[in-house]
Scaffold this active site. Sequence first.
Site, PDB file in Angstrom:
ATOM      1  N   THR A  18       0.815  -1.219   0.000  1.00  0.00           N
ATOM      2  CA  THR A  18       0.000   0.000   0.000  1.00  0.00           C
ATOM      3  C   THR A  18       0.847   1.268   0.000  1.00  0.00           C
ATOM      4  O   THR A  18       0.481   2.271  -0.617  1.00  0.00           O
ATOM      5  CB  THR A  18      -0.933  -0.004   1.234  1.00  0.00           C
ATOM      6  OG1 THR A  18      -1.871  -1.055   1.059  1.00  0.00           O
ATOM      7  CG2 THR A  18      -1.688   1.293   1.392  1.00  0.00           C
ATOM      8  N   ASP A  36       1.391  -6.532  -4.662  1.00  0.00           N
ATOM      9  CA  ASP A  36       0.533  -6.560  -3.484  1.00  0.00           C
ATOM     10  C   ASP A  36       1.034  -7.772  -2.687  1.00  0.00           C
ATOM     11  O   ASP A  36       1.250  -8.839  -3.262  1.00  0.00           O
ATOM     12  CB  ASP A  36      -0.924  -6.775  -3.931  1.00  0.00           C
ATOM     13  CG  ASP A  36      -1.895  -6.696  -2.773  1.00  0.00           C
ATOM     14  OD1 ASP A  36      -2.774  -5.832  -2.816  1.00  0.00           O
ATOM     15  OD2 ASP A  36      -1.798  -7.518  -1.832  1.00  0.00           O
ATOM     16  N   SER A  37       1.199  -7.610  -1.384  1.00  0.00           N
ATOM     17  CA  SER A  37       1.856  -8.698  -0.652  1.00  0.00           C
ATOM     18  C   SER A  37       0.997  -9.944  -0.521  1.00  0.00           C
ATOM     19  O   SER A  37       1.479 -10.971  -0.046  1.00  0.00           O
ATOM     20  CB  SER A  37       2.339  -8.222   0.714  1.00  0.00           C
ATOM     21  OG  SER A  37       1.303  -8.208   1.656  1.00  0.00           O
ATOM     22  N   THR A  60       1.439  -4.863   4.090  1.00  0.00           N
ATOM     23  CA  THR A  60       1.260  -5.303   5.479  1.00  0.00           C
ATOM     24  C   THR A  60       0.624  -6.689   5.591  1.00  0.00           C
ATOM     25  O   THR A  60       0.820  -7.377   6.586  1.00  0.00           O
ATOM     26  CB  THR A  60       0.378  -4.299   6.256  1.00  0.00           C
ATOM     27  OG1 THR A  60      -0.879  -4.165   5.580  1.00  0.00           O
ATOM     28  CG2 THR A  60       1.035  -2.946   6.370  1.00  0.00           C
ATOM     29  N   THR A 120       2.424 -10.309  14.303  1.00  0.00           N
ATOM     30  CA  THR A 120       1.178 -10.688  13.624  1.00  0.00           C
ATOM     31  C   THR A 120       0.477  -9.407  13.210  1.00  0.00           C
ATOM     32  O   THR A 120       0.482  -8.434  13.973  1.00  0.00           O
ATOM     33  CB  THR A 120       0.271 -11.451  14.621  1.00  0.00           C
ATOM     34  OG1 THR A 120       0.896 -12.692  14.918  1.00  0.00           O
ATOM     35  CG2 THR A 120      -1.108 -11.721  14.073  1.00  0.00           C
ATOM     36  N   ARG A 133      -3.868 -25.483  14.148  1.00  0.00           N
ATOM     37  CA  ARG A 133      -4.286 -24.441  15.096  1.00  0.00           C
ATOM     38  C   ARG A 133      -5.316 -25.035  16.041  1.00  0.00           C
ATOM     39  O   ARG A 133      -6.448 -25.301  15.649  1.00  0.00           O
ATOM     40  CB  ARG A 133      -4.834 -23.228  14.337  1.00  0.00           C
ATOM     41  CG  ARG A 133      -3.805 -22.608  13.404  1.00  0.00           C
ATOM     42  CD  ARG A 133      -4.347 -21.370  12.730  1.00  0.00           C
ATOM     43  NE  ARG A 133      -4.566 -20.310  13.686  1.00  0.00           N
ATOM     44  CZ  ARG A 133      -5.705 -19.629  13.830  1.00  0.00           C
ATOM     45  NH1 ARG A 133      -6.735 -19.898  13.055  1.00  0.00           N
ATOM     46  NH2 ARG A 133      -5.810 -18.672  14.716  1.00  0.00           N
ATOM     47  N   GLN A 171      -4.919 -21.300  18.752  1.00  0.00           N
ATOM     48  CA  GLN A 171      -5.716 -20.278  18.056  1.00  0.00           C
ATOM     49  C   GLN A 171      -5.745 -18.966  18.839  1.00  0.00           C
ATOM     50  O   GLN A 171      -6.158 -17.938  18.307  1.00  0.00           O
ATOM     51  CB  GLN A 171      -7.158 -20.788  17.856  1.00  0.00           C
ATOM     52  CG  GLN A 171      -7.230 -21.936  16.880  1.00  0.00           C
ATOM     53  CD  GLN A 171      -8.624 -22.523  16.724  1.00  0.00           C
ATOM     54  OE1 GLN A 171      -9.621 -21.865  16.984  1.00  0.00           O
ATOM     55  NE2 GLN A 171      -8.689 -23.765  16.287  1.00  0.00           N
ATOM     56  N   CYS A 172      -5.336 -19.017  20.102  1.00  0.00           N
ATOM     57  CA  CYS A 172      -5.272 -17.771  20.897  1.00  0.00           C
ATOM     58  C   CYS A 172      -4.080 -16.948  20.438  1.00  0.00           C
ATOM     59  O   CYS A 172      -3.057 -17.487  20.031  1.00  0.00           O
ATOM     60  CB  CYS A 172      -5.096 -18.083  22.374  1.00  0.00           C
ATOM     61  SG  CYS A 172      -6.439 -19.044  23.060  1.00  0.00           S
TER      62      CYS A 172
HETATM   63  N1  ASP Z   1      -2.861  -5.399   0.272  1.00  0.00           N
HETATM   64  C1  ASP Z   1      -1.748  -4.609   0.743  1.00  0.00           C
HETATM   65  C2  ASP Z   1      -0.525  -5.489   0.757  1.00  0.00           C
HETATM   66  O1  ASP Z   1      -0.325  -6.233   1.658  1.00  0.00           O
HETATM   67  C3  ASP Z   1      -2.049  -4.049   2.089  1.00  0.00           C
HETATM   68  C4  ASP Z   1      -0.962  -3.177   2.660  1.00  0.00           C
HETATM   69  O2  ASP Z   1       0.102  -2.982   2.163  1.00  0.00           O
HETATM   70  O3  ASP Z   1      -1.233  -2.624   3.748  1.00  0.00           O
HETATM   71  O4  ASP Z   1       0.242  -5.427  -0.191  1.00  0.00           O
END
Ligand code: ASP
Length: 348
Positions: free
Chosen positions: A18, A62-63, A94, A171, A251, A283-284
């Site tokens: 992003t 895009d990740s 992200t 995470t 999990r 899963q916690c």
């Molecule tokens: N979809 C985006 C990614 O992971 C989200 C981001 O970067 O915040 O590439």
Amino acid sequence: MTMTGKTGRVLLIYTGGTIGMGKNPDTGALEPLDFNHLLECLPEFQQIRTSVSVFQFENPMDSSDMNPDVWIRLCHIISDNYSGYDGFVILHGTDTMAYTASALSFMLENLTKPVILTGSQLPIGQLRTDGKENLVTSLELAAAKDSNGHAIVPEVAIYFSGNLLRGNRSTKKSAENFNAFESYNYPHLGSAGVNIKWASHHILKPDFSKPMTPHFKMNPNVLVFSLFPGIQESIFRNLLEIPELKGIVMRSFGAGNAPHQKWLIDLLGDASEKGITVVNVSQCMAGAVEMDLYDNGFQLQKAGVITGLDSTVEAAVTKLMFLHGQYDDPQTVRRLLQTDIAGEITGF
Ligand code: ASP
């Protein structure tokens, strides 16, 4: 691109995310743009005290498209440039940043320089972006050294919204807030407010006299699988019959519990005998798997299920890929899964 007359040298690797996205004029959807777009939005880049060279992916991504081949590529970029830089910053989306950070922490053995991953929730071209601070501070963190000339953060870390976190403990916790990452089972490595504060006693101490050893093999034939009330035997049986399957992150509930069903224990036992490694991760978000706490956890242990202790799912799945990529012998994989190799688990 390199700038002169600066202190410290950092290689900035731009993979996408992003932070560098812009709106497609036809659809209005965000799409990855190249690094020049990012630079246009950040005139302050010229004022940064660190000397920054840029390695830009030809097709910023895009990740959600991230995968083990790209991790291997990142590992090559870092090891090929290792002696020329004081640290590395990876600009990354992200969504899967915690997976990439975890994978790299295993692939870059005895890392003596910072590898800081960052990105943003709002594109760098938007007025309220969080991208500028994340990027500028990450460059500073990647160049920071102590009085002996050693890197202050010689590990793979995520810097986001004022927090410096160990990569393989992180995470993504929010798709909405600027404070998007958390490390539930390990203290923060530092924070950046008016001043940068380090939690030095929580930061890994590599052997600075030894070289960093990169590892370029990952075996992606693994699966993450969540238990839930009502899980069906036939579905689980079919999963375990996939011929390529090498390992499963299971999990489980709470402190590592699973339904008390004979078929489940039998299938898990058969999987272990076939050489499939099954790692039990809760899963916690916070806390650890303790398989000797309740009887059904104990049954899992008897069936050959390995404790993931307080591992994140991201660390467990990338560690499985890493260990199955390095070793053919399931016993070695099982032993190392329960060994802390890059600060990813806490032994009890
Ligand atoms: N979809 C985006 C990614 O992971 C989200 C981001 O970067 O915040 O590439």
